[in-house]
Design a protein around this motif. Sequence first.
Motif, PDB file in Angstrom:
ATOM      1  N   THR A 251       0.834  -1.074  -0.001  1.00 23.42           N
ATOM      2  CA  THR A 251       0.045  -0.061   0.020  1.00 23.42           C
ATOM      3  C   THR A 251       0.929   1.345  -0.002  1.00 23.42           C
ATOM      4  O   THR A 251       0.519   2.152  -0.644  1.00 23.42           O
ATOM      5  N   GLU A 252       1.963   1.316   0.598  1.00 22.58           N
ATOM      6  CA  GLU A 252       2.924   2.298   0.804  1.00 22.58           C
ATOM      7  C   GLU A 252       3.554   2.387  -0.660  1.00 22.58           C
ATOM      8  O   GLU A 252       3.630   3.648  -1.312  1.00 22.58           O
ATOM      9  N   GLN A 253       3.960   1.179  -1.228  1.00 24.50           N
ATOM     10  CA  GLN A 253       4.397   1.465  -2.575  1.00 24.50           C
ATOM     11  C   GLN A 253       3.406   1.983  -3.682  1.00 24.50           C
ATOM     12  O   GLN A 253       3.814   2.783  -4.466  1.00 24.50           O
TER      13      GLN A 253
ATOM     14  N   GLU B  17      -0.059  15.942  -2.758  1.00 24.12           N
ATOM     15  CA  GLU B  17       0.718  15.273  -1.602  1.00 24.12           C
ATOM     16  C   GLU B  17       0.103  13.822  -1.302  1.00 24.12           C
ATOM     17  O   GLU B  17      -1.236  13.835  -1.163  1.00 24.12           O
ATOM     18  N   PHE B  18       0.797  12.971  -0.946  1.00 20.99           N
ATOM     19  CA  PHE B  18       0.484  11.613  -0.566  1.00 20.99           C
ATOM     20  C   PHE B  18       0.917  11.205   0.760  1.00 20.99           C
ATOM     21  O   PHE B  18       2.059  11.847   1.370  1.00 20.99           O
ATOM     22  N   PRO B  19       0.120  10.252   1.307  1.00 15.90           N
ATOM     23  CA  PRO B  19       0.370  10.078   2.853  1.00 15.90           C
ATOM     24  C   PRO B  19       1.643   9.557   3.071  1.00 15.90           C
ATOM     25  O   PRO B  19       2.062   9.706   4.452  1.00 15.90           O
ATOM     26  N   HIS B  20       2.387   8.588   2.294  1.00 13.07           N
ATOM     27  CA  HIS B  20       3.740   8.103   2.535  1.00 13.07           C
ATOM     28  C   HIS B  20       4.693   9.229   3.123  1.00 13.07           C
ATOM     29  O   HIS B  20       5.604   8.643   3.738  1.00 13.07           O
TER      30      HIS B  20
ATOM     31  N   SER C  43      -1.311  15.658   6.364  1.00 13.01           N
ATOM     32  CA  SER C  43      -2.122  16.460   5.589  1.00 13.01           C
ATOM     33  C   SER C  43      -2.003  16.271   4.056  1.00 13.01           C
ATOM     34  O   SER C  43      -1.605  17.102   3.374  1.00 13.01           O
ATOM     35  N   PRO C  44      -2.339  14.899   3.752  1.00 15.74           N
ATOM     36  CA  PRO C  44      -2.149  14.433   2.287  1.00 15.74           C
ATOM     37  C   PRO C  44      -3.304  15.239   1.365  1.00 15.74           C
ATOM     38  O   PRO C  44      -4.474  15.337   1.861  1.00 15.74           O
ATOM     39  N   ASP C  45      -2.952  15.254   0.261  1.00 18.32           N
ATOM     40  CA  ASP C  45      -4.211  15.697  -0.868  1.00 18.32           C
ATOM     41  C   ASP C  45      -5.075  14.371  -1.038  1.00 18.32           C
ATOM     42  O   ASP C  45      -6.212  14.482  -1.215  1.00 18.32           O
ATOM     43  N   VAL C  46      -4.546  13.333  -1.215  1.00 13.96           N
ATOM     44  CA  VAL C  46      -5.172  12.139  -1.542  1.00 13.96           C
ATOM     45  C   VAL C  46      -5.051  10.833  -0.183  1.00 13.96           C
ATOM     46  O   VAL C  46      -3.690  11.069  -0.052  1.00 13.96           O
TER      47      VAL C  46
ATOM     48  N   SER D 231      -2.084   6.506   7.217  1.00  8.14           N
ATOM     49  CA  SER D 231      -2.218   7.238   8.363  1.00  8.14           C
ATOM     50  C   SER D 231      -3.825   7.185   8.860  1.00  8.14           C
ATOM     51  O   SER D 231      -4.515   6.610   8.316  1.00  8.14           O
ATOM     52  N   GLU D 232      -3.849   7.754  10.166  1.00  7.18           N
ATOM     53  CA  GLU D 232      -5.054   7.412  10.730  1.00  7.18           C
ATOM     54  C   GLU D 232      -6.120   8.080  10.085  1.00  7.18           C
ATOM     55  O   GLU D 232      -7.283   7.542   9.779  1.00  7.18           O
ATOM     56  N   GLN D 233      -5.941   9.392   9.163  1.00  7.90           N
ATOM     57  CA  GLN D 233      -7.047   9.857   8.267  1.00  7.90           C
ATOM     58  C   GLN D 233      -7.104   9.014   7.312  1.00  7.90           C
ATOM     59  O   GLN D 233      -8.547   9.233   7.084  1.00  7.90           O
ATOM     60  N   CYS D 234      -6.191   8.447   6.676  1.00  4.07           N
ATOM     61  CA  CYS D 234      -6.524   7.603   5.698  1.00  4.07           C
ATOM     62  C   CYS D 234      -7.550   6.388   6.044  1.00  4.07           C
ATOM     63  O   CYS D 234      -8.554   6.124   5.184  1.00  4.07           O
ATOM     64  N   SER D 235      -7.339   5.889   6.895  1.00 11.06           N
ATOM     65  CA  SER D 235      -8.250   4.862   7.660  1.00 11.06           C
ATOM     66  C   SER D 235      -9.666   5.485   7.793  1.00 11.06           C
ATOM     67  O   SER D 235     -10.696   4.591   7.552  1.00 11.06           O
ATOM     68  N   GLU D 236      -9.580   6.622   8.345  1.00  8.61           N
ATOM     69  CA  GLU D 236     -11.057   7.069   8.619  1.00  8.61           C
ATOM     70  C   GLU D 236     -11.818   7.178   7.217  1.00  8.61           C
ATOM     71  O   GLU D 236     -12.791   7.019   7.225  1.00  8.61           O
ATOM     72  N   LYS D 237     -11.284   7.720   6.370  1.00 12.02           N
ATOM     73  CA  LYS D 237     -11.782   8.274   4.948  1.00 12.02           C
ATOM     74  C   LYS D 237     -12.258   6.961   4.486  1.00 12.02           C
ATOM     75  O   LYS D 237     -13.416   6.554   3.987  1.00 12.02           O
ATOM     76  N   ALA D 238     -11.426   5.755   4.572  1.00 12.70           N
ATOM     77  CA  ALA D 238     -11.551   4.526   3.768  1.00 12.70           C
ATOM     78  C   ALA D 238     -12.937   3.983   4.587  1.00 12.70           C
ATOM     79  O   ALA D 238     -14.005   3.327   3.957  1.00 12.70           O
ATOM     80  N   LYS D 239     -12.614   4.110   5.951  1.00 14.57           N
ATOM     81  CA  LYS D 239     -13.844   3.442   6.591  1.00 14.57           C
ATOM     82  C   LYS D 239     -15.312   3.939   6.358  1.00 14.57           C
ATOM     83  O   LYS D 239     -16.375   3.321   6.127  1.00 14.57           O
ATOM     84  N   GLN D 240     -15.128   5.325   6.046  1.00 10.14           N
ATOM     85  CA  GLN D 240     -16.779   5.872   5.660  1.00 10.14           C
ATOM     86  C   GLN D 240     -17.180   5.325   4.206  1.00 10.14           C
ATOM     87  O   GLN D 240     -18.270   5.235   4.213  1.00 10.14           O
ATOM     88  N   VAL D 241     -16.291   4.897   3.302  1.00  8.80           N
ATOM     89  CA  VAL D 241     -16.570   4.246   2.237  1.00  8.80           C
ATOM     90  C   VAL D 241     -17.102   2.738   2.369  1.00  8.80           C
ATOM     91  O   VAL D 241     -18.425   2.537   1.795  1.00  8.80           O
TER      92      VAL D 241
END
Length: 416
Positions: free
Chosen positions: A128-130, A143-146, A151-154, A183-193
Amino acid sequence: MTVSIKKICVVGLGYIGLPTAAIIASRGINVVGVDVSEKAVNTINEGKIHIVEPDLDMVVQAAVTTGKLKASLSAEEADVFMIAVPTPFTGEKKPDLSYIAAAAKSIAPFLKQGNTVILESTSPVGATEQLSEWLSAEREDLEFPHNNPDSPDVFVAHCPERVLPGHVLRELVENDRVIGGISEQCSEKAKQVYQSFVRGECIVTNSRTAELAKLTENSFRDVNIAFANELSMICDKLSINVWELIKLANRHPRVNILNPGPGVGGHCIAVDPWFIVDSVPEKARLIRTAREVNESKPDYVIEQIIAAAEDFKRPVIACLGLAFKADIDDLRESPALEITRALAETGSAEVLAVEPNITELPEKLKGKVELVSLNEALERCNVMAVLVDHRQFKQLSMGKLARKIVIDTRGLLTNV
Ligand code: SAJ
């Protein structure tokens, strides 16, 4: 907090991507499904399906008719991108991430600020980091989370698929989901999906743990099947009925042995453990050995069948089942198919195949094996190998098999 998701782009319309796309579309979200196969895209846009999965045809047809699902050869702008492409392994048993790399390239031009990218494909730790790195290489303006976790854009996350072929539509909705963001924010965004269509619990972790969780589930199964397969070979040597043995042992409140068989098929359980072995080879000793035990089982069964055939002047071997497990038509990575092919290629016996779920033999068997009904096989064979426990075979009784040698790899007849 829930955000409204208006459009999702699903890359890869196979056994996982298509049902996922159709279920999401049935919840009223616009879905564009992307695949490299023009045939698959056209079939889906006609409201039909190119894979076999119970009830999927109805869900796809409804989603296409209402206009919520469409298939395309190229990606489009969307709020969320889901990647459900294959992750096979190479000849050296190393994960092949080229389909993920290609998917990343195909969606990168359409990414915009606020998008979420979710990798559903079963992946080795770090994939996923790759993916995030690959996307960032294509889009230096974002900006990407890795490298910018706060504060990534995606947003980028892994949420491995866990559905059982044959039960996909139910399990897609009911199974719990493990969601691992970079990141935690990424997890939360995906969880909403996932909360928009999953009734199971959506549990949040990081991407590396989510990756290993999926590999662990399938390795757990592989190790346990290897235990059963090893027991079956031990029992043969000791003239003990392995099915009776397992039934007895399973009466213990803390013992639950799985079923031996002709080997482990499909492209999940027989592949995923190698991803763990490849990551940490010096420590993954049990996982590797289990794979080796399961990989050796088809050869063991072939030897048993050939030895049985030697008792007859004109041996006719009937192979019952070609699919990789019961009551499906999927012949990919099937030990039953490989056993049948190997027997035919010895040229020492006539080989019949009974597979109620197909109407035509696969290329590998054409001209070498005859596809016949169960009754015809019963009439003509002197050696019968039960390779798949399809429901149609459960009517067989030992009475009909008098004077035949039966190799029952699934315990269909010999399970006492
Ligand atoms: N098998 C045995 N003995 C058993 C159970 C299975 O020999 O007791 C064999 C089957 O005959 C088959 C193979 O193992 O050849 C795999 O079959 P399966 O039904 O156990 O699993 P799959 O490969 O169809 O699906 C698995 C599932 N994983 C787990 O159950 C942990 C599914 O939930 C995953 O989503 C899927 O892999 C995947 O895509 O990874």
